[in-house]
Write a protein that holds these residues in place. Sequence first.
Motif, PDB file in Angstrom:
ATOM      1  N   LYS A  51     -51.622  12.290 -28.746  1.00  0.00           N
ATOM      2  CA  LYS A  51     -50.670  11.174 -28.663  1.00  0.00           C
ATOM      3  C   LYS A  51     -50.661  10.557 -27.266  1.00  0.00           C
ATOM      4  N   GLU A  70     -53.522   8.104 -27.172  1.00  0.00           N
ATOM      5  CA  GLU A  70     -53.140   6.996 -28.057  1.00  0.00           C
ATOM      6  C   GLU A  70     -52.121   6.090 -27.373  1.00  0.00           C
ATOM      7  N   THR A  71     -51.166   6.709 -26.710  1.00  0.00           N
ATOM      8  CA  THR A  71     -50.130   5.938 -26.020  1.00  0.00           C
ATOM      9  C   THR A  71     -50.720   5.152 -24.863  1.00  0.00           C
ATOM     10  N   ARG A  73     -52.447   2.208 -26.301  1.00  0.00           N
ATOM     11  CA  ARG A  73     -51.475   1.251 -26.834  1.00  0.00           C
ATOM     12  C   ARG A  73     -50.819   0.441 -25.709  1.00  0.00           C
ATOM     13  N   GLN A 133     -42.027  17.558 -30.253  1.00  0.00           N
ATOM     14  CA  GLN A 133     -41.626  16.457 -31.134  1.00  0.00           C
ATOM     15  C   GLN A 133     -40.827  15.399 -30.364  1.00  0.00           C
ATOM     16  N   ASP A 193     -43.245  13.519 -28.177  1.00  0.00           N
ATOM     17  CA  ASP A 193     -43.975  12.590 -29.039  1.00  0.00           C
ATOM     18  C   ASP A 193     -43.133  11.345 -29.322  1.00  0.00           C
ATOM     19  N   GLN A 194     -41.868  11.536 -29.626  1.00  0.00           N
ATOM     20  CA  GLN A 194     -40.982  10.403 -29.902  1.00  0.00           C
ATOM     21  C   GLN A 194     -40.801   9.529 -28.660  1.00  0.00           C
ATOM     22  N   ASN A 212     -43.825   7.460 -28.328  1.00  0.00           N
ATOM     23  CA  ASN A 212     -43.797   6.374 -29.314  1.00  0.00           C
ATOM     24  C   ASN A 212     -42.942   5.200 -28.854  1.00  0.00           C
TER      25      ASN A 212
END
Length: 88
Positions: free
Chosen positions: A28, A31-32, A35, A71, A74-75, A78
């Motif tokens: 992640k 990915e972040t 992004r 988690q 991760d949030q 996001n």
Amino acid sequence: MNQSDPTKTGTAILEAVENQLKANDPPKVKETLNRLISLGISRQESKKYIACALSVEIFGAIKNLEAFNPQRYDQNLNNLPEMPWEDE
């Protein structure tokens, strides 16, 4: 780590982000980064955003005497570029 030296703390957290990117663990993070860059944020600034999300999780775990929560991290990733503390 000396709590009175925020420069060393910031450097260590950015180094942790670099290590996460190199290891692609957690995925992640990469990915972040991609992004945020696609949003027009520079690579260096994107890593600083990620470091903010990581530091919130680290210091939250320390403050609350709890385990690192992947988690929640991760949030927070996001939600970037919104900072985790902007809802408070």
